[in-house]
Scaffold this motif. Structure first.
Motif, mmCIF file in Angstrom:
data_model
loop_
_atom_site.group_PDB
_atom_site.id
_atom_site.type_symbol
_atom_site.label_atom_id
_atom_site.label_comp_id
_atom_site.label_asym_id
_atom_site.label_seq_id
_atom_site.Cartn_x
_atom_site.Cartn_y
_atom_site.Cartn_z
ATOM 1 N N LYS A 198 -2.471 1.347 -8.561
ATOM 2 C CA LYS A 198 -3.490 2.038 -7.766
ATOM 3 C C LYS A 198 -3.209 3.525 -7.870
ATOM 4 O O LYS A 198 -2.082 3.969 -7.645
ATOM 5 C CB LYS A 198 -3.437 1.604 -6.304
ATOM 6 N N SER A 225 -3.773 -7.845 -4.688
ATOM 7 C CA SER A 225 -4.517 -6.712 -5.248
ATOM 8 C C SER A 225 -5.827 -6.484 -4.497
ATOM 9 O O SER A 225 -6.212 -5.348 -4.256
ATOM 10 C CB SER A 225 -4.775 -6.904 -6.740
ATOM 11 N N LYS A 226 -6.501 -7.561 -4.112
ATOM 12 C CA LYS A 226 -7.748 -7.412 -3.350
ATOM 13 C C LYS A 226 -7.478 -6.813 -1.977
ATOM 14 O O LYS A 226 -8.168 -5.906 -1.531
ATOM 15 C CB LYS A 226 -8.443 -8.760 -3.203
ATOM 16 N N LYS A 227 -6.461 -7.338 -1.282
ATOM 17 C CA LYS A 227 -6.166 -6.866 0.067
ATOM 18 C C LYS A 227 -5.655 -5.426 0.080
ATOM 19 O O LYS A 227 -5.903 -4.691 1.026
ATOM 20 C CB LYS A 227 -5.147 -7.782 0.748
ATOM 21 N N GLU A 260 0.829 -1.214 0.000
ATOM 22 C CA GLU A 260 0.000 0.000 0.000
ATOM 23 C C GLU A 260 0.860 1.259 0.000
ATOM 24 O O GLU A 260 0.573 2.218 -0.720
ATOM 25 C CB GLU A 260 -0.948 -0.004 1.203
ATOM 26 N N ASP A 310 -6.487 -3.228 -2.234
ATOM 27 C CA ASP A 310 -7.464 -2.424 -2.980
ATOM 28 C C ASP A 310 -6.828 -1.800 -4.221
ATOM 29 O O ASP A 310 -6.932 -0.604 -4.459
ATOM 30 C CB ASP A 310 -8.077 -1.353 -2.074
ATOM 31 N N ALA A 311 -6.115 -2.636 -4.990
ATOM 32 C CA ALA A 311 -5.403 -2.179 -6.181
ATOM 33 C C ALA A 311 -5.884 -2.967 -7.394
ATOM 34 O O ALA A 311 -6.640 -3.928 -7.264
ATOM 35 C CB ALA A 311 -3.898 -2.370 -5.997
ATOM 36 N N GLU A 312 -5.429 -2.559 -8.571
ATOM 37 C CA GLU A 312 -5.764 -3.259 -9.816
ATOM 38 C C GLU A 312 -4.636 -4.222 -10.181
ATOM 39 O O GLU A 312 -3.478 -3.812 -10.242
ATOM 40 C CB GLU A 312 -5.937 -2.256 -10.956
#
Length: 97
Positions: free
Chosen positions: A85, A66-68, A37, A70-72
């Motif tokens: 992101k 990517s899910k954890k 992040e 919150d990214a693409e």
């Protein structure tokens, strides 16, 4: 959600960058997600390497991270994958429409 044109643009941008993080035998930890992040906020586009000793599938790990974070998830090639992101403070990548 990214369009095909935007995803293609990001793949081209990611081609020249080196992996800045590695996933080893410990797998995906909370500390690792925090590092991802922070790196995404600073750079927007990052490449991550999955080490051979981890025995993890690169695409599965890429989707999980990517899910954890919150990214693409952009792509995985070999033992590396790319995440994107948009940064809130350091926006440097201008995506095509």
């Amino acid at each position: 959600m990214l369009t095909g044109k935007q995803r293609s643009f990001l793949k081209k941008e990611a081609h020249g960058i080196d992996p800045i993080l590695q996933i080893g035998k410990n797998g995906v930890t909370e500390n690792f997600i925090t590092q991802v992040e922070n790196a995404l906020e600073a750079r927007e586009l990052i490449k991550i390497k999955v080490l051979n000793n981890s025995f993890l599938d690169t695409k599965e790990v890429g989707n999980e991270v990517s899910k954890k974070a919150d990214a693409e998830f952009i792509q995985s090639i070999g033992n590396k994958f790319v995440l994107y992101k948009e940064s809130e403070d350091n926006k440097t990548i201008e995506l095509p429409k």
